[in-house]
Design a protein around this motif. Structure first.
Motif, mmCIF file in Angstrom:
data_model
loop_
_atom_site.group_PDB
_atom_site.id
_atom_site.type_symbol
_atom_site.label_atom_id
_atom_site.label_comp_id
_atom_site.label_asym_id
_atom_site.label_seq_id
_atom_site.Cartn_x
_atom_site.Cartn_y
_atom_site.Cartn_z
ATOM 1 N N ILE A 86 108.120 8.466 111.018
ATOM 2 C CA ILE A 86 109.042 9.061 111.984
ATOM 3 C C ILE A 86 108.381 9.183 113.356
ATOM 4 O O ILE A 86 107.164 9.139 113.477
ATOM 5 N N ILE B 123 107.665 16.501 120.893
ATOM 6 C CA ILE B 123 107.096 17.838 120.792
ATOM 7 C C ILE B 123 107.143 18.497 122.175
ATOM 8 O O ILE B 123 106.797 17.866 123.179
ATOM 9 N N LYS C 181 95.079 20.723 102.058
ATOM 10 C CA LYS C 181 96.531 20.819 102.239
ATOM 11 C C LYS C 181 97.226 19.883 101.263
ATOM 12 O O LYS C 181 96.746 18.773 101.017
ATOM 13 N N ASP D 185 102.622 25.554 113.802
ATOM 14 C CA ASP D 185 101.957 24.380 114.372
ATOM 15 C C ASP D 185 100.454 24.551 114.151
ATOM 16 O O ASP D 185 100.026 25.448 113.404
ATOM 17 N N GLY E 275 91.006 21.885 112.095
ATOM 18 C CA GLY E 275 89.586 22.184 111.889
ATOM 19 C C GLY E 275 88.937 22.801 113.130
ATOM 20 O O GLY E 275 88.450 23.937 113.074
ATOM 21 N N THR F 111 103.982 24.926 120.147
ATOM 22 C CA THR F 111 104.699 23.646 120.152
ATOM 23 C C THR F 111 105.895 23.716 119.222
ATOM 24 O O THR F 111 105.873 24.398 118.199
#
Ligand SMILES: Cc1cc2nc3c(=O)[nH]c(=O)nc-3n(C[C@H](O)[C@H](O)[C@H](O)COP(=O)(O)OP(=O)(O)OC[C@H]3O[C@@H](n4cnc5c(N)ncnc54)[C@H](O)[C@@H]3O)c2cc1C
Ligand SMILES: Cc1cc2nc3c(=O)[nH]c(=O)nc-3n(C[C@H](O)[C@H](O)[C@H](O)COP(=O)(O)OP(=O)(O)OC[C@H]3O[C@@H](n4cnc5c(N)ncnc54)[C@H](O)[C@@H]3O)c2cc1C
Lengths: 344, 276
Positions: free
Chosen positions: A148, A152, B9, B94, B133, B230
């Protein structure tokens, strides 16, 4: 936060052994367009040791203002020292936008600066625009492995920041003698304040492969079967005077080294001619070559995705087609030499 | 003894994810959730350091309840403990809000046992920013070391590490004080098949799960969507390339047609090649 105080489009100028990284010049080109649309200054920030003179180049590529931190402590890139300089500059002169190349240095620095400011940071941008009146940066990027594209925004914080992929934006042609305002700054950082040290820099001893600089790239994929089959790619590249590229699966199979890998986790190339041979055309591969001038695919599967991304295609067996190509090209070039001799 | 925390994750396998052609959104159900491949290398490196110097490896994730599966995978690789923070209030974060939440969880883990080293993957394969990180490192005020491709030495007694950091055209050898955070490259190691005892451990293992209320000193405004500067404003499928001309005929004819197209660009040949 009073947005009115923030003005100007900044580019972090990445420097390596006295040279400005190509991506920084590309960002000056992109930044110029944004700054003009907003009617504000385009500024470069250079941090390093013995780098003040580089400002001349930065002006020639479009900057109005250059901020320089030229101190011994900046001899090597280190997150903590560079971050301090950039934070100092940003807090003092308050830009509305800061752009960084999405290189290992640019990403490292931008992530640290964004956290300390704090502000939003868009990663790996491939499209940039700005709203003329509000100054809102529209930064678009591929995500989910290129499946995609997403735009942002960072509405509530300034400066807005983005890292931008190399080879996507275009540098302006330099204007010799163009100058601007040079602002020399220093900060008070001591060696003891920095918790990392560069002990040694080791250059890779293997011959440097720069497939991103070649005019012709001949890339091969898993369809070549094995390392022996992949030799065909080398032969065609040689016949054409081009460089060898590869898909990730080929690199993982060990047929060729990683510097040849084209794609999301390899290099981005924009040659004049790109051959994709026995490559299926996975999205992660396409992002690395889709901006090439002329894309030619050879694949035995007529439904391979690579054909959709190509200007010309041949459905066929690489082992049949490529030897013919090598033969024909070699012949064509040989004839040309003969012609040449006759003319003389 | 060293205490290493690896951040991990769970991600959809973006290699096989399908797009819904009508809505242009990802059909998440089409892709299995896996441990982010880069994080497997982070955990493996933590385990290797533990095997060399002794110590404990904890893994930490922020995610929805099914992410327990990713923690179990890390136990298979050889991690000792797993922590998960899971709460609706974390949703929509974010990278800035993610690093904030993870830092708060690390603070809490450090109360159980002080943390010497944090290891992250280079990036995820979904958000793929690589920003989390360094964000955690800055929040903890420890040095961030990104692009690490080799760990040469970890010296807890004298409080330093020596690592190789990948740079353009080579690497640099860096010494950093401990504690520090490193984001590791994929080439740092190979993750072997899990051993049978580890698999048994993993099957039985239940991680520690914390909600927002379990974390101390937390500013709710910095979490999740609310705490994220964001926003994803628009998502679209990358334009599908059109596809071009297919050469017809037998191989010889196809090659001839191709040749005539390519030879039109004669000026390109034998001028500026690659270094091949
Ligand atoms: C996070 C992530 C990052 C990635 N990064 C990259 C990257 O940077 N670069 C990259 O390339 N990939 C990358 N990939 C992998 C990518 O998804 C694909 O798996 C890979 O590009 C496939 O390589 P391939 O086309 O060589 O192999 P395959 O997909 O196996 O395709 C082989 C093709 O060869 C054709 N073929 C077979 N035999 C012949 C023959 N005799 N003659 C002609 N054609 C033949 C087949 O029809 C097929 O289309 C990434 C994946 C992920 C998840
Ligand atoms: C389409 C899209 C685009 C996005 N673009 C941006 C953007 O440009 N900027 C931005 O700030 N955010 C962006 N995000 C949000 C971002 O994906 C999330 O913040 C995400 O939680 C973390 O970022 P990442 O996946 O990029 O992780 P990365 O920064 O790539 O991860 C690096 C390492 O950090 C650790 N880590 C990451 N997430 C976790 C976790 N949840 N738990 C434990 N460890 C973890 C792992 O070790 C991982 O290898 C975007 C999200 C979407 C859906």
């Amino acid at each position: 936060m009073n947005f009115e105080e923030y003005s100007g489009v900044w580019v972090f100028i990445e420097e390596n052994e006295g040279n400005i990284a190509q991506v920084s010049l590309e960002l000056l080109g992109a930044g110029r367009r944004l700054a003009d649309k907003r009617g504000v200054d385009l500024c470069g920030v250079i941090i390093g040791n013995g780098v003040t003179l580089l400002s001349e180049t930065v002006f020639e590529y479009g900057a109005d203002v250059v901020y320089v931190y030229d101190q011994e402590i900046f001899t090597h890139y280190r997150t903590e020292s560079f971050m301090k300089a950039l934070l100092h500059c940003s807090e003092k002169y308050k830009p509305e936008i800061i752009l960084y190349g999405a290189t290992s240095t640019g990403k490292d620095l931008a992530s640290a600066v964004a956290t300390d400011l704090p502000t939003g940071l868009t990663a790996d941008t491939t499209e940039l625009d700005v709203e003329e009146d509000t100054g809102l940066l529209l930064a678009s990027r591929p995500a989910f492995g290129g499946n995609i594209m997403a735009t942002i925004l960072c509405k509530k914080y300034r400066p807005q920041m983005a890292t931008v992929r190399p080879k996507v934006m275009k540098a302006l042609s330099p204007e010799p003698g163009r100058t601007g305002k040079l602002v020399e700054e220093t900060i008070d950082v001591k060696e003891e304040d920095i918790r990392t040290k560069v002990l040694e820099i080791v250059k890779s001893t293997t011959k440097k492969v720069r497939i991103d600089e070649a005019d012709i790239v001949v890339a091969g994929g898993k369809g070549l079967g094995n390392a022996d089959g992949f030799q065909l790619i080398h032969q065609l590249a040689q016949a054409l005077g081009g460089a060898v590229g590869a898909s990730r699966d080929v690199v993982e199979a060990g047929w060729v080294e990683h510097p040849h890998q084209v794609g999301q986790t390899g290099v981005t190339v924009t040659p004049k001619i790109y051959f994709a041979i026995g490559i299926s055309g996975a999205i992660q591969h396409l992002v690395g070559m889709k901006n090439s001038g002329l894309i030619i695919a050879i694949n035995k599967d007529p439904d391979a995705a690579i054909f959709e991304a190509s200007h010309y295609g041949i459905v066929g067996d690489a082992f049949e087609i490529v030897p013919l190509l090598i033969q024909e090209f070699s012949k064509a070039f040989a004839e040309e030499e003969v012609d040449h001799v006759r003319e003389v | 003894m060293l205490h290493i925390v690896a951040c991990i994750k769970q991600v959809p396998d973006t290699k096989i994810i399908k797009m819904n052609p009508k809505t242009n959104t990802m059909d998440r159900a089409s892709a299995p959730a896996i441990l982010n491949p880069y994080d497997a290398h982070a955990v493996e490196e933590a385990v290797r350091i533990k095997n060399r110097y002794g110590g404990t490896v904890s893994v930490l994730t922020m995610g929805p309840p099914p992410a327990v599966k990713a923690i179990k995978k890390c136990i298979e690789i050889g991690a000792d403990e797993g922590y998960m923070i899971s709460d609706r209030k974390f949703a929509g974060a974010d990278t800035l809000a993610t690093s904030y939440a993870l830092t708060k969880a690390i603070d809490k883990i450090a109360k159980i046992q002080p943390v010497d080293l944090i290891i992250c993957g280079k990036m995820t394969i979904d958000g793929d920013t690589g920003q989390v990180g360094p964000g955690i490192a800055r929040r903890l005020d420890i040095p961030p070391l990104t692009s690490v491709k080799k760990v040469e030495e970890v010296n807890k007694d004298q409080g330093y590490v020596v690592v190789h950091r990948k740079i353009e055209d080579g690497h640099e050898v860096i010494q950093s004080s401990l504690p520090c955070l490193m984001s590791v490259e994929k080439e740092i190691n190979e993750v072997p098949y899990s051993s049978f005892p580890n698999m048994l451990n993993a099957a039985r293992y239940q991680p520690v799960i914390w909600s927002v209320d379990d974390l101390e000193d937390i500013d709710i405004k910095q979490l999740g969507l609310k705490g994220s500067p964001t926003i994803v404003a628009k998502v679209w499928a990358p334009p599908k390339p059109e596809g071009g001309t297919m050469f017809e005929g037998n191989p010889k004819e196809q090659v001839e047609q191709l040749l005539s197209v390519v030879l039109e660009k004669k000026e390109l040949f034998h001028t500026k090649g690659g270094s091949e």
